[in-house]
Design an enzyme around this catalytic site. Sequence first.
Site, PDB file in Angstrom:
ATOM      1  N   ARG A   1       3.149 -10.809   5.761  1.00 17.54           N
ATOM      2  CA  ARG A   1       4.570 -10.609   6.078  1.00 17.54           C
ATOM      3  C   ARG A   1       4.804  -9.962   7.444  1.00 17.54           C
ATOM      4  NH1 ARG A   1       7.374  -8.241   0.720  1.00 17.54           N
ATOM      5  NH2 ARG A   1       9.270  -8.726   1.852  1.00 17.54           N
TER       6      ARG A   1
ATOM      7  N   HIS B   1      -3.081 -15.705   8.432  1.00 23.19           N
ATOM      8  CA  HIS B   1      -2.499 -14.368   8.652  1.00 23.19           C
ATOM      9  C   HIS B   1      -3.516 -13.310   9.063  1.00 23.19           C
ATOM     10  CE1 HIS B   1       1.084 -16.176   7.158  1.00 23.19           C
ATOM     11  NE2 HIS B   1       0.603 -16.302   5.940  1.00 23.19           N
TER      12      HIS B   1
ATOM     13  N   LYS C   1      21.714  17.396  -2.444  1.00 22.54           N
ATOM     14  CA  LYS C   1      21.517  15.952  -2.294  1.00 22.54           C
ATOM     15  C   LYS C   1      22.182  15.190  -3.437  1.00 22.54           C
ATOM     16  CE  LYS C   1      17.587  15.066   0.698  1.00 22.54           C
ATOM     17  NZ  LYS C   1      18.376  14.536   1.830  1.00 22.54           N
TER      18      LYS C   1
ATOM     19  N   PRO D   1       0.788  -1.219   0.000  1.00 19.05           N
ATOM     20  CA  PRO D   1       0.000   0.000   0.000  1.00 19.05           C
ATOM     21  C   PRO D   1       0.824   1.274   0.000  1.00 19.05           C
ATOM     22  CG  PRO D   1      -0.020  -1.113   2.138  1.00 19.05           C
ATOM     23  CD  PRO D   1       1.126  -1.616   1.358  1.00 19.05           C
ATOM     24  N   GLU D   2       0.624   2.085  -1.001  1.00 18.84           N
ATOM     25  CA  GLU D   2       1.141   3.442  -1.002  1.00 18.84           C
ATOM     26  C   GLU D   2      -0.053   4.348  -0.676  1.00 18.84           C
ATOM     27  OE1 GLU D   2       3.751   4.230  -4.377  1.00 18.84           O
ATOM     28  OE2 GLU D   2       3.894   2.095  -4.748  1.00 18.84           O
TER      29      GLU D   2
END
Length: 277
Positions: free
Chosen positions: A114, A95, A158, A2-3
């Site tokens: 996970r 899970h 950067k 998920p973003e």
Amino acid sequence: MPELPEVETVKRGLNELLKKHEAKIIGLKTSKEALRFPYPKGLKNQLENKKITSIDRRAKYLLFMIGDGPTLVSHLGMTGNWRELQPGENQFLKHDHFRLLLESGHQWIYNDSRRFGFLDIVDPVDLKTSKWFHHLGPEPTTSKEFDENYLFAKTRKKQAPIKNVIMDQTIVVGVGNIYASEALFLAGVDPKKLAGKVSKEECRKIVVSISKVLKAAIRLGGTTIRDFKSAGGSEGYFAQNLQVYGRKGESCFQCHTTIQKSVLAGRATYWCKKCQK
DNA sequence: ACTGGATCCTGATCGC
DNA sequence: TGCGATCAGGATCCAG
């Protein structure tokens, strides 16, 4: 998994469920195994007999708001997700780690194969200064702060590739590995380009592209690569809009050049060498 | 002070 | 087909 668009999709799905029935918590079940971190102490006492009033989002965190009570913070990691079981339903899955038992008979279940996700309880008064949120950068789709001047200032000096920098949650939140590649394609900027060398004009394009791609993905319910689903159970349809992610060796939709793949900071990165400079 | 790699964990897919 | 190697949407920690 998920973003920002996927977390936003889960958030909206849960709020839809809230419109159909109240979510007063009368019990909860936790798995034996810890998630990324152990379950916070006193979880049961803090949540039982409380009513979830809304679900908010900050960055990639879900916030289960409980009036002026404690806020349940949920980060989905790579594979976390929430779904609802109807009263009497008992289709539990491997899970399933955490269950909220609601007075209505519904259950809200957190599944995470996970276990990179985690849950915590935070006093809403301390939300912004809490350890999860104090270091986070601005929201890309809703904050005025995130503009070309901001990104230009943040990228000066950067040495890291621009793709790594836009995935840095202290610079801007919500951009993960898929949308970083996608936004840079839209902006026409090479993901490997060192952030310090990105021009003001390129920063403008990147800012616009990040916002655009995230909003478009939200509209389509996120991106389902393998298993992402909204809390209402539907898949996201942004996968069909992906321009470069996962398209190594395929032809660029714009110029028909072969899409490239390489690894930046350990993450698969896709781009078109003709469209992106 | 930065930057990138290793790391947590399970499961799907790749390649021989 | 079988099986070990590799890879996966995140984010922290640590060495160089």
